[in-house]
Design an enzyme around this catalytic site. Sequence first.
Site, PDB file in Angstrom:
ATOM      1  N   ASP A  77      57.460 -10.130  29.897  1.00  0.00           N
ATOM      2  CA  ASP A  77      58.245  -9.877  31.109  1.00  0.00           C
ATOM      3  C   ASP A  77      59.699 -10.340  30.990  1.00  0.00           C
ATOM      4  OD1 ASP A  77      55.876  -9.019  32.309  1.00  0.00           O
ATOM      5  OD2 ASP A  77      55.488 -10.952  33.273  1.00  0.00           O
ATOM      6  N   PRO A 127      56.946 -18.782  42.816  1.00  0.00           N
ATOM      7  CA  PRO A 127      55.650 -19.451  42.674  1.00  0.00           C
ATOM      8  C   PRO A 127      55.260 -19.643  41.207  1.00  0.00           C
ATOM      9  CG  PRO A 127      55.523 -17.719  44.333  1.00  0.00           C
ATOM     10  CD  PRO A 127      56.890 -17.631  43.724  1.00  0.00           C
ATOM     11  N   LYS A 147      59.474 -11.024  39.899  1.00  0.00           N
ATOM     12  CA  LYS A 147      59.125  -9.602  39.810  1.00  0.00           C
ATOM     13  C   LYS A 147      57.826  -9.345  40.544  1.00  0.00           C
ATOM     14  CE  LYS A 147      55.443  -9.848  36.779  1.00  0.00           C
ATOM     15  NZ  LYS A 147      54.082  -9.639  37.220  1.00  0.00           N
ATOM     16  N   GLY A 186      58.213 -18.109  34.949  1.00  0.00           N
ATOM     17  CA  GLY A 186      58.576 -18.673  33.645  1.00  0.00           C
ATOM     18  C   GLY A 186      59.477 -17.709  32.886  1.00  0.00           C
ATOM     19  N   SER A 187      59.156 -16.426  32.957  1.00  0.00           N
ATOM     20  CA  SER A 187      59.983 -15.408  32.274  1.00  0.00           C
ATOM     21  C   SER A 187      61.385 -15.378  32.866  1.00  0.00           C
ATOM     22  CB  SER A 187      59.336 -14.028  32.425  1.00  0.00           C
ATOM     23  OG  SER A 187      58.029 -14.049  31.900  1.00  0.00           O
ATOM     24  N   GLY A 205      51.892 -14.857  39.252  1.00  0.00           N
ATOM     25  CA  GLY A 205      51.937 -13.423  38.974  1.00  0.00           C
ATOM     26  C   GLY A 205      53.285 -12.817  39.284  1.00  0.00           C
TER      27      GLY A 205
HETATM   28  P1  ATP Z   1      53.076 -14.166  34.075  1.00  0.00           P
HETATM   29  O1  ATP Z   1      54.482 -13.934  33.610  1.00  0.00           O
HETATM   30  O2  ATP Z   1      52.120 -14.358  32.932  1.00  0.00           O
HETATM   31  O3  ATP Z   1      52.611 -13.246  35.154  1.00  0.00           O
HETATM   32  P2  ATP Z   1      53.093 -16.135  36.107  1.00  0.00           P
HETATM   33  O4  ATP Z   1      54.252 -15.607  36.852  1.00  0.00           O
HETATM   34  O5  ATP Z   1      51.755 -15.942  36.705  1.00  0.00           O
HETATM   35  O6  ATP Z   1      53.096 -15.600  34.650  1.00  0.00           O
HETATM   36  P3  ATP Z   1      54.536 -18.532  35.436  1.00  0.00           P
HETATM   37  O7  ATP Z   1      55.073 -19.166  36.663  1.00  0.00           O
HETATM   38  O8  ATP Z   1      55.482 -17.788  34.564  1.00  0.00           O
HETATM   39  O9  ATP Z   1      53.291 -17.643  35.844  1.00  0.00           O
HETATM   40  O10 ATP Z   1      53.810 -19.679  34.596  1.00  0.00           O
HETATM   41  C1  ATP Z   1      52.631 -19.556  33.857  1.00  0.00           C
HETATM   42  C2  ATP Z   1      52.377 -20.909  33.190  1.00  0.00           C
HETATM   43  O11 ATP Z   1      53.409 -21.157  32.246  1.00  0.00           O
HETATM   44  C3  ATP Z   1      52.413 -22.079  34.150  1.00  0.00           C
HETATM   45  O12 ATP Z   1      51.147 -22.371  34.622  1.00  0.00           O
HETATM   46  C4  ATP Z   1      52.994 -23.222  33.329  1.00  0.00           C
HETATM   47  O13 ATP Z   1      51.970 -24.004  32.759  1.00  0.00           O
HETATM   48  C5  ATP Z   1      53.718 -22.549  32.166  1.00  0.00           C
HETATM   49  N1  ATP Z   1      55.192 -22.648  32.198  1.00  0.00           N
HETATM   50  C6  ATP Z   1      55.970 -22.845  31.124  1.00  0.00           C
HETATM   51  N2  ATP Z   1      57.268 -22.831  31.450  1.00  0.00           N
HETATM   52  C7  ATP Z   1      57.340 -22.614  32.772  1.00  0.00           C
HETATM   53  C8  ATP Z   1      58.433 -22.487  33.679  1.00  0.00           C
HETATM   54  N3  ATP Z   1      59.707 -22.601  33.288  1.00  0.00           N
HETATM   55  N4  ATP Z   1      58.125 -22.233  34.958  1.00  0.00           N
HETATM   56  C9  ATP Z   1      56.839 -22.108  35.356  1.00  0.00           C
HETATM   57  N5  ATP Z   1      55.772 -22.250  34.544  1.00  0.00           N
HETATM   58  C10 ATP Z   1      56.016 -22.482  33.251  1.00  0.00           C
END
Ligand code: ATP
Length: 308
Positions: A148, A106, A18, A114-115, A110
């Site tokens: 998210d 990535p 997203k 993970g979501s 951001g």
């Molecule tokens: P946000 O949804 O808070 O904006 P983001 O997109 O910046 O998050 P993500 O890639 O979702 O970041 O990951 C944030 C942290 O969650 C990572 O640094 C990692 O330690 C942890 N994590 C747990 N599960 C996962 C997953 N399936 N993929 C990526 N990171 C994960």
Amino acid sequence: MIPTSGPPGSVTVRAPAKINLHLGVGAPRGDGFHPLLTVYHAIGIYDDVTVRPSDSWRLTVETAPYLDVTAVPLGDDNIVVRAATLLADLHGVPAHADVLIRKEIPVAGGMAGGSADAAAVLVALDRLWGLDTSDEDMFRLAAELGSDVPFALMGGNVLGTGRGEVVESVRGGDVVRWWVVVTAREGLSTPAVYRRFDAMAADASPRPSPPHRLVAFLADPVEAITGLLHNDLQEPALDLRPELRDVLAAGEKAGALAGLVSGSGPTCVFLCSSADHARGVAAGLDGVGEHVLVANGPVAGAHVVEHA
Ligand code: ATP
């Protein structure tokens, strides 16, 4: 065609990254969460989650070459484990599966990777375990997993309220937008960016800035939304990562219509007028950041792509 009956050997679900076309953040609520008014936009960078039957739990992660596989946890702190446990507990079944995540989104970028994985594994295990979970339960579990995650189930263009977990589709779902995405070598912690927001915007209103004009113009030609992209987490992210200012400047120099930090960063995204324009901007950004991608949006939320 995707068969929908019979016990599957494997199920693969694809979920998108997203970006936030608008991210209005208010002062923290009593429960510590920040109220958001955001316009989510799903773009064509995907994680695929494949699940197979097993008599135990196993999680494996593979990543695209531009990502650091060691940044993704494999234990209980992977959000996919929490998602599987919640779904299994809801139905009283054992959380047994062989799960493979193939990441393009990535990590800590951001872009809610993970979501996306959490939404994908909910859809995949629901199918693998033959649970037929109601939409209401799916969205309730998703909201429990993270702000998210409900959006990652939906995809498209979505207005997010509450802490982002209250979702409603908005216009412009059939209007294609083109983006150049510049990833960073090292992720940014979302909680750290929010803490910086609190320090920098000590007088923030409890009511986040609304995206009224953006939502009104979402189905219009791209020029109508160019000046309306907005991210309240951009300044805190730039404060933590000053070199992102150079990335944004490079995008402008390469001819993008607009550039902004994606969510809590550090990924930067650049709006373009067409696929050709995006390829040109991407060529101009060659060597900037860790990796440069071209993607379009909006795209679908978590959906089954293979059921073997
Ligand atoms: P946000 O949804 O808070 O904006 P983001 O997109 O910046 O998050 P993500 O890639 O979702 O970041 O990951 C944030 C942290 O969650 C990572 O640094 C990692 O330690 C942890 N994590 C747990 N599960 C996962 C997953 N399936 N993929 C990526 N990171 C994960």
